[in-house]
Enzyme design. Sequence first.
Site, short mmCIF file in Angstrom:
data_model
loop_
_atom_site.label_atom_id
_atom_site.label_comp_id
_atom_site.label_asym_id
_atom_site.label_seq_id
_atom_site.Cartn_x
_atom_site.Cartn_y
_atom_site.Cartn_z
N SER A 138 -20.64 -36.85 97.19
CA SER A 138 -19.46 -37.41 97.98
C SER A 138 -18.50 -36.55 96.90
O SER A 138 -18.79 -35.87 95.51
CB SER A 138 -19.17 -38.69 96.64
N LYS A 164 -19.45 -36.70 102.28
CA LYS A 164 -18.09 -37.31 101.76
C LYS A 164 -16.65 -37.00 101.35
O LYS A 164 -16.95 -35.99 100.06
CB LYS A 164 -18.67 -38.66 101.01
N LYS A 166 -13.17 -37.32 99.96
CA LYS A 166 -11.95 -37.75 99.02
C LYS A 166 -11.21 -37.99 99.83
O LYS A 166 -10.84 -36.66 100.36
CB LYS A 166 -12.25 -38.12 97.76
N ASP A 191 -13.34 -41.14 102.04
CA ASP A 191 -13.08 -42.12 101.59
C ASP A 191 -12.18 -42.06 100.53
O ASP A 191 -11.52 -41.51 99.75
CB ASP A 191 -14.31 -42.41 100.30
N GLU A 217 -14.46 -44.82 104.12
CA GLU A 217 -14.61 -46.13 103.05
C GLU A 217 -13.17 -46.17 101.97
O GLU A 217 -12.41 -45.76 102.21
CB GLU A 217 -15.81 -45.00 101.47
N ASP A 242 -16.74 -50.94 99.54
CA ASP A 242 -17.19 -50.62 98.48
C ASP A 242 -16.09 -50.98 96.97
O ASP A 242 -16.77 -52.27 97.14
CB ASP A 242 -16.77 -49.27 97.63
N LYS A 266 -22.59 -50.53 94.91
CA LYS A 266 -23.12 -49.86 93.36
C LYS A 266 -23.52 -51.15 92.76
O LYS A 266 -22.84 -52.03 92.35
CB LYS A 266 -21.68 -49.58 92.90
N GLY A 294 -22.22 -44.06 93.54
CA GLY A 294 -22.21 -43.27 92.88
C GLY A 294 -21.42 -43.93 91.48
O GLY A 294 -19.80 -43.83 92.37
O1 OSB Z 1 -15.02 -44.06 95.25
O2 OSB Z 1 -17.60 -43.73 96.03
C1 OSB Z 1 -16.29 -44.32 95.36
C2 OSB Z 1 -16.97 -41.72 92.08
C3 OSB Z 1 -16.11 -42.42 90.73
C4 OSB Z 1 -15.44 -43.74 91.18
C5 OSB Z 1 -15.46 -44.36 92.50
C6 OSB Z 1 -16.21 -43.23 93.58
C7 OSB Z 1 -16.76 -42.26 92.63
C8 OSB Z 1 -17.55 -41.53 93.96
C9 OSB Z 1 -18.93 -40.63 93.45
O3 OSB Z 1 -16.99 -41.47 95.13
C10 OSB Z 1 -20.14 -40.23 93.43
C11 OSB Z 1 -21.02 -39.54 92.86
O4 OSB Z 1 -20.85 -38.18 92.97
O5 OSB Z 1 -21.01 -40.20 91.78
MG MG Z 2 -16.23 -45.45 97.10
#
Ligand code: OSB
Ligand code: MG
Length: 374
Positions: A138, A164, A166, A191, A217, A242, A266, A294
């Site tokens: 991510s 992925k 953001k 995402d 996402e 999510d 998660k 994550g």
């Molecule tokens: O939306 O997946 C998410 C990190 C913190 C809060 C939400 C998210 C995320 C990530 C990071 O996308 C995922 C990672 O590398 O741990």
């Molecule tokens: Mg997410």
Amino acid sequence: MKLQLEKIELKEIELPLKYPFETSFGRTTGRRILIVKVFDKNGASGYGECVAMENPFYNHETIDTAWLMMTKYIAPLLSAARIERAAQVDETLAPIRDNRMAKAGVEAAVWDLEAKLLQKPLWKHIGGTREKIACGVSIGLQETTDALLEKVAREVESGYQRIKLKIKPCKDVQLVKAVRQKFPSITLSVDANSAYHYETDAPLFKQLDEYDLLMIEQPLAPGDLVDHAKLQREIKTPICLDESIVSLTNARHAQELGACRIINIKLGRVGGFSESRAIQLFAQAHDIPVWCGGMLEAGIGRAHNIALSTLSGFTLPGDVSASARYWEEDIIEPPVVVSPEGTIRAPVNPGIGYEVKENLIEKLAVKRESISLT
Ligand code: OSB
Ligand code: MG
């Protein structure tokens, strides 16, 4: 073999991130992490990591609310229940509404403890079958598109199987277009962390349909399954939920409404291994692929995510990646490493399968509490 829980030890540590991580809800430069250690009367122990963030911007929980929930409600309920198996933690904590990250931090520790008592790797104990898991990354919002392209190049070279990005309003289509132009054949997803609204933004998601994304996402608000369903009917790209899926009930409703075609699970968001497994089994029965999300975990949470990802329904690469992407020094030994093929090998040792660096945790600790469960 029956559990006899003796006490629970909480420590808060502060761990700076190597690189800031920016999403539509904010920028994170370091993590305050709540480490949970549960002890059995015979001396064995298990570890959990609460993934609640410092601020209530991803969901309603924070590390401070989780600490309060654990000390004031979770520990007393566990103490009174005299549980004998890790699978009983979930029902024992059911009287507490939501606060799932707090519950999951403790539940995961009890699962680790039970696996250690059985001398089994945690992933086998929960029913996992994969010896190695597929990894994606991510990538947070970057200052410039060039910086983003450079990051993507580095992760693709490292072997990660899915990238992925953001996104947030005004930093979306143009980013995807630039990355897709430079990397025409990578497996790519985005995402939004709930940053958009159906009424105003549906056309934007139709534009994203042009870029062959694996998924979009969580485009809309967490509680908004109805608008996700409307949006999913209007676009080709699968929606992955999510934030919207905190329970099996949510997953059932999403499936019934057609609000998504993929689910990110998660551990923390859904309250632990029992609920994660239930969601995964439901999704599998309805041909909905799942993958492990994550929360910028340190080593203990990362090890739990690896175990979860070995369950059979986790068919897409997760956001579980190498320790070195986040931390100068992780709190486990060895750190989590990813192969050039973009996989992590499930560990062979009992429990989470990694050594916890207790001295380092003690050095980093800024807050401590110990609660008797007898
Ligand atoms: O939306 O997946 C998410 C990190 C913190 C809060 C939400 C998210 C995320 C990530 C990071 O996308 C995922 C990672 O590398 O741990
Ligand atoms: Mg997410």
